[in-house]
Write a protein that holds these residues in place. Structure first.
Motif, mmCIF file in Angstrom:
data_model
loop_
_atom_site.group_PDB
_atom_site.id
_atom_site.type_symbol
_atom_site.label_atom_id
_atom_site.label_comp_id
_atom_site.label_asym_id
_atom_site.label_seq_id
_atom_site.Cartn_x
_atom_site.Cartn_y
_atom_site.Cartn_z
ATOM 1 N N TRP A 97 -64.859 -29.086 58.564
ATOM 2 C CA TRP A 97 -64.355 -29.969 59.620
ATOM 3 C C TRP A 97 -62.910 -30.324 59.315
ATOM 4 O O TRP A 97 -62.573 -30.677 58.193
ATOM 5 N N MET A 98 -62.071 -30.211 60.331
ATOM 6 C CA MET A 98 -60.645 -30.510 60.221
ATOM 7 C C MET A 98 -60.321 -31.645 61.194
ATOM 8 O O MET A 98 -60.909 -31.742 62.259
ATOM 9 N N ILE A 99 -59.354 -32.499 60.797
ATOM 10 C CA ILE A 99 -58.846 -33.537 61.695
ATOM 11 C C ILE A 99 -57.406 -33.186 62.044
ATOM 12 O O ILE A 99 -56.635 -32.791 61.175
ATOM 13 N N GLN A 100 -57.076 -33.287 63.318
ATOM 14 C CA GLN A 100 -55.728 -32.977 63.796
ATOM 15 C C GLN A 100 -55.231 -34.145 64.638
ATOM 16 O O GLN A 100 -55.928 -34.597 65.545
ATOM 17 N N ASP A 101 -54.060 -34.651 64.323
ATOM 18 C CA ASP A 101 -53.437 -35.694 65.131
ATOM 19 C C ASP A 101 -52.756 -35.029 66.321
ATOM 20 O O ASP A 101 -52.068 -34.021 66.167
ATOM 21 N N LEU A 102 -52.965 -35.563 67.512
ATOM 22 C CA LEU A 102 -52.402 -34.973 68.730
ATOM 23 C C LEU A 102 -51.128 -35.706 69.154
ATOM 24 O O LEU A 102 -50.989 -36.116 70.297
ATOM 25 N N ASP A 103 -50.199 -35.850 68.209
ATOM 26 C CA ASP A 103 -48.919 -36.522 68.456
ATOM 27 C C ASP A 103 -49.132 -37.942 68.983
ATOM 28 O O ASP A 103 -48.474 -38.380 69.924
ATOM 29 N N SER A 104 -50.054 -38.661 68.360
ATOM 30 C CA SER A 104 -50.328 -40.039 68.773
ATOM 31 C C SER A 104 -49.179 -40.954 68.351
ATOM 32 O O SER A 104 -48.425 -40.640 67.437
ATOM 33 N N THR A 105 -49.080 -42.092 69.011
ATOM 34 C CA THR A 105 -48.012 -43.046 68.710
ATOM 35 C C THR A 105 -48.207 -43.704 67.351
ATOM 36 O O THR A 105 -47.280 -43.796 66.558
ATOM 37 N N ASN A 106 -49.427 -44.153 67.065
ATOM 38 C CA ASN A 106 -49.691 -44.909 65.840
ATOM 39 C C ASN A 106 -50.274 -44.079 64.708
ATOM 40 O O ASN A 106 -50.510 -44.603 63.629
ATOM 41 N N GLY A 107 -50.529 -42.814 64.933
ATOM 42 C CA GLY A 107 -50.960 -41.928 63.864
ATOM 43 C C GLY A 107 -52.456 -41.959 63.584
ATOM 44 O O GLY A 107 -53.182 -42.854 63.998
ATOM 45 N N THR A 108 -52.900 -40.938 62.855
ATOM 46 C CA THR A 108 -54.273 -40.794 62.391
ATOM 47 C C THR A 108 -54.221 -40.792 60.869
ATOM 48 O O THR A 108 -53.359 -40.131 60.290
ATOM 49 N N PHE A 109 -55.129 -41.497 60.217
ATOM 50 C CA PHE A 109 -55.092 -41.643 58.768
ATOM 51 C C PHE A 109 -56.387 -41.136 58.149
ATOM 52 O O PHE A 109 -57.479 -41.491 58.593
ATOM 53 N N LEU A 110 -56.267 -40.294 57.130
ATOM 54 C CA LEU A 110 -57.408 -39.795 56.372
ATOM 55 C C LEU A 110 -57.266 -40.324 54.956
ATOM 56 O O LEU A 110 -56.279 -40.034 54.277
#
Length: 196
Positions: free
Chosen positions: A155-168
């Motif tokens: 399983w991979m997580i990809q941020d879709l150019d969000s404003t506040n970001g995705t954190f792992l």
């Protein structure tokens, strides 16, 4: 008289610019809250187009947020143009994990804490849009914020150019990274983990 006319014209121009700015802000808010309108084709017409056109070889990391991507590919992740081993500055190496057999998402923090969602082989979009597989409605989540996808049994997580970001695990995701089991993923005010 001439000075009064000039002052009146300046006031009207300023008022027009002010209203254009207000309409622009309202349009941006509406688009962010409800997403862009998408024209749907009838099912039979869509099937005819799919049958007539050859399937392109597209990486799931390059597809549009609402578009499904292939669940498995045989190419190694390091060969992808936007893969986790990219040499662009600011991109960290992915967190290493053993083969993931995650079957569910468990929300551990936020307004929907305790909710469990079964994972399917198809990519799962996360965001405020009602078309997302995991809908998170808070002020810190973008319409199409992130995406979980299965790639070579991981399983991979990809941020879709969000404003506040995705954190792992507390680190901001700049490129698609592998998600270990029981590792916190933060999207907006919501935290969740992949579990067996």
């Amino acid at each position: 008289m001439n000075g009064e006319l000039t002052l009146l014209l300046l006031r009207l121009a300023f008022l027009t610019l002010l209203w254009l700015f207000v309409f622009g802000v309202v349009y941006a808010l509406r688009t962010d809250l409800f997403g862009q309108r998408v024209r749907r084709m009838p099912a039979d017409q869509a099937q005819q187009q799919v049958a007539a056109a050859p399937a392109p070889q597209v990486s799931p990391f390059q597809t549009a947020p609402g578009r499904p991507a292939p669940a498995r590919q045989s190419a190694p992740i390091s060969s992808l143009p936007d893969g986790p081993n990219t040499s662009r500055p600011g991109h960290e190496a992915p967190i290493k994990a053993t083969t993931t057999s995650a079957r569910r998402i468990v929300i551990t923090g936020g307004p929907r804490a305790g909710l469990e969602i079964a994972l399917q082989p198809e990519p799962l979009t996360i965001g405020r849009s009602s078309e997302s597989g995991l809908v998170i409605r808070d002020d810190y989540t973008s319409t199409h914020h992130a995406r979980l996808l299965l790639w070579n049994d991981e399983w991979m997580i990809q941020d879709l150019d969000s404003t506040n970001g995705t954190f792992l695990a507390g680190k901001r995701v700049h490129a698609p990274v592998q998600v270990p089991l029981n590792t916190p993923i933060k999207v907006g005010a919501t935290t969740f983990e992949l579990r067996r």
